[in-house]
Scaffold this motif. Structure first.
Motif, PDB file in Angstrom:
ATOM      1  N   SER A 116       0.438  -1.065   0.276  1.00  0.00           N
ATOM      2  CA  SER A 116      -0.166  -0.162  -0.007  1.00  0.00           C
ATOM      3  C   SER A 116       1.070   1.198  -0.119  1.00  0.00           C
ATOM      4  O   SER A 116       0.526   2.157  -0.189  1.00  0.00           O
ATOM      5  N   LYS A 119       2.489   1.800  -3.575  1.00  0.00           N
ATOM      6  CA  LYS A 119       1.590   2.196  -4.301  1.00  0.00           C
ATOM      7  C   LYS A 119       1.092   3.950  -4.113  1.00  0.00           C
ATOM      8  O   LYS A 119       0.727   4.434  -5.189  1.00  0.00           O
ATOM      9  N   GLU A 120       0.979   4.176  -2.602  1.00  0.00           N
ATOM     10  CA  GLU A 120       0.790   5.519  -2.112  1.00  0.00           C
ATOM     11  C   GLU A 120       1.477   6.697  -3.250  1.00  0.00           C
ATOM     12  O   GLU A 120       1.826   7.672  -3.762  1.00  0.00           O
ATOM     13  N   GLY A 122       3.405   5.242  -5.235  1.00  0.00           N
ATOM     14  CA  GLY A 122       3.765   5.166  -6.996  1.00  0.00           C
ATOM     15  C   GLY A 122       2.429   6.427  -7.458  1.00  0.00           C
ATOM     16  O   GLY A 122       2.325   7.254  -8.617  1.00  0.00           O
ATOM     17  N   ASP A 123       0.947   6.558  -6.357  1.00  0.00           N
ATOM     18  CA  ASP A 123       0.397   7.318  -7.078  1.00  0.00           C
ATOM     19  C   ASP A 123       0.957   9.005  -6.310  1.00  0.00           C
ATOM     20  O   ASP A 123       1.055   9.707  -7.536  1.00  0.00           O
ATOM     21  N   PHE A 124       2.274   8.977  -5.791  1.00  0.00           N
ATOM     22  CA  PHE A 124       1.911  10.512  -5.216  1.00  0.00           C
ATOM     23  C   PHE A 124       2.872  10.806  -6.498  1.00  0.00           C
ATOM     24  O   PHE A 124       3.215  12.124  -6.923  1.00  0.00           O
ATOM     25  N   GLU A 125       4.018  10.077  -6.907  1.00  0.00           N
ATOM     26  CA  GLU A 125       5.027  10.284  -7.895  1.00  0.00           C
ATOM     27  C   GLU A 125       4.584  10.500  -9.921  1.00  0.00           C
ATOM     28  O   GLU A 125       4.364  11.721 -10.352  1.00  0.00           O
ATOM     29  N   ASN A 126       3.287  10.011  -9.863  1.00  0.00           N
ATOM     30  CA  ASN A 126       2.713  10.183 -10.745  1.00  0.00           C
ATOM     31  C   ASN A 126       1.907  11.074 -10.527  1.00  0.00           C
ATOM     32  O   ASN A 126       1.652  12.590 -11.278  1.00  0.00           O
ATOM     33  N   TRP A 127       1.503  11.965  -9.364  1.00  0.00           N
ATOM     34  CA  TRP A 127       0.284  12.853  -8.861  1.00  0.00           C
ATOM     35  C   TRP A 127       1.714  14.052  -9.367  1.00  0.00           C
ATOM     36  O   TRP A 127       1.477  15.270 -10.237  1.00  0.00           O
ATOM     37  N   LYS A 129       4.242  14.111 -11.105  1.00  0.00           N
ATOM     38  CA  LYS A 129       4.893  14.395 -12.354  1.00  0.00           C
ATOM     39  C   LYS A 129       3.845  15.171 -13.326  1.00  0.00           C
ATOM     40  O   LYS A 129       3.742  15.828 -14.421  1.00  0.00           O
ATOM     41  N   THR A 130       2.016  14.727 -12.744  1.00  0.00           N
ATOM     42  CA  THR A 130       0.998  14.969 -13.356  1.00  0.00           C
ATOM     43  C   THR A 130       1.027  16.654 -13.670  1.00  0.00           C
ATOM     44  O   THR A 130       0.821  18.295 -13.770  1.00  0.00           O
TER      45      THR A 130
END
Length: 149
Positions: A116, A119-120, A122-127, A129-130
């Protein structure tokens, strides 16, 4: 034959014949008594020998039965000892399996937490980058607006 015997009984024997007849009957009687005695003695010996043989056979049969019982009981006793050892090992293994089950549950919970968190991340990294991409777009738009004016 009966008539001759009847005649012999009815007639009076001379003294010499009478004496010989008594000697023969005495010898015959003693021979018969001797035969009866021999028969009784041999029957007694045979009975004693049979009794000894019977007792010996019973003794041998009892010894054989004892040996067979010991042989069978030895195997049975060994089976019981092995059964007790196996039961002890089963109990020990059950305790070990329960302990490993708890440990596995702990590892699963820890792995789920790490998963988890990753995943968070990864989500934060994706956020991130966005957000960076959006910021660059906004910056480019502001620059274009600023250059046009």
């Amino acid at each position: 034959m009966k008539t001759q015997m009847s005649a012999a009984r009815g007639r009076v024997l001379p003294f010499a014949e009478k004496e010989r007849s008594e000697e023969e009957s005495g010898t015959l009687e003693s021979s018969l008594l001797q035969l009866i005695d021999d028969n009784r003695r041999s029957s007694l010996q045979l009975r004693e020998k049979t009794e000894r043989s019977r007792k010996e056979a019973i003794r041998h049969a009892a010894r054989t039965a004892d040996l067979l019982v010991k042989a069978v009981n030895g195997g049975v006793e060994e089976c019981f000892v092995n059964e007790k050892r196996i039961e002890t090992e089963i109990r020990n293994l059950a305790v070990t399996v329960a302990r490993f089950g708890k440990q596995t549950d702990q590892w699963l919970a820890a792995t789920h937490s790490v998963n988890s968190a990753v995943k968070e991340i990864g989500d934060f990294e994706n956020w991130m980058k966005t957000m960076e991409f959006d910021c660059k777009k906004i910056t480019a738009a502001i620059r274009n607006i600023h250059e046009e004016h």
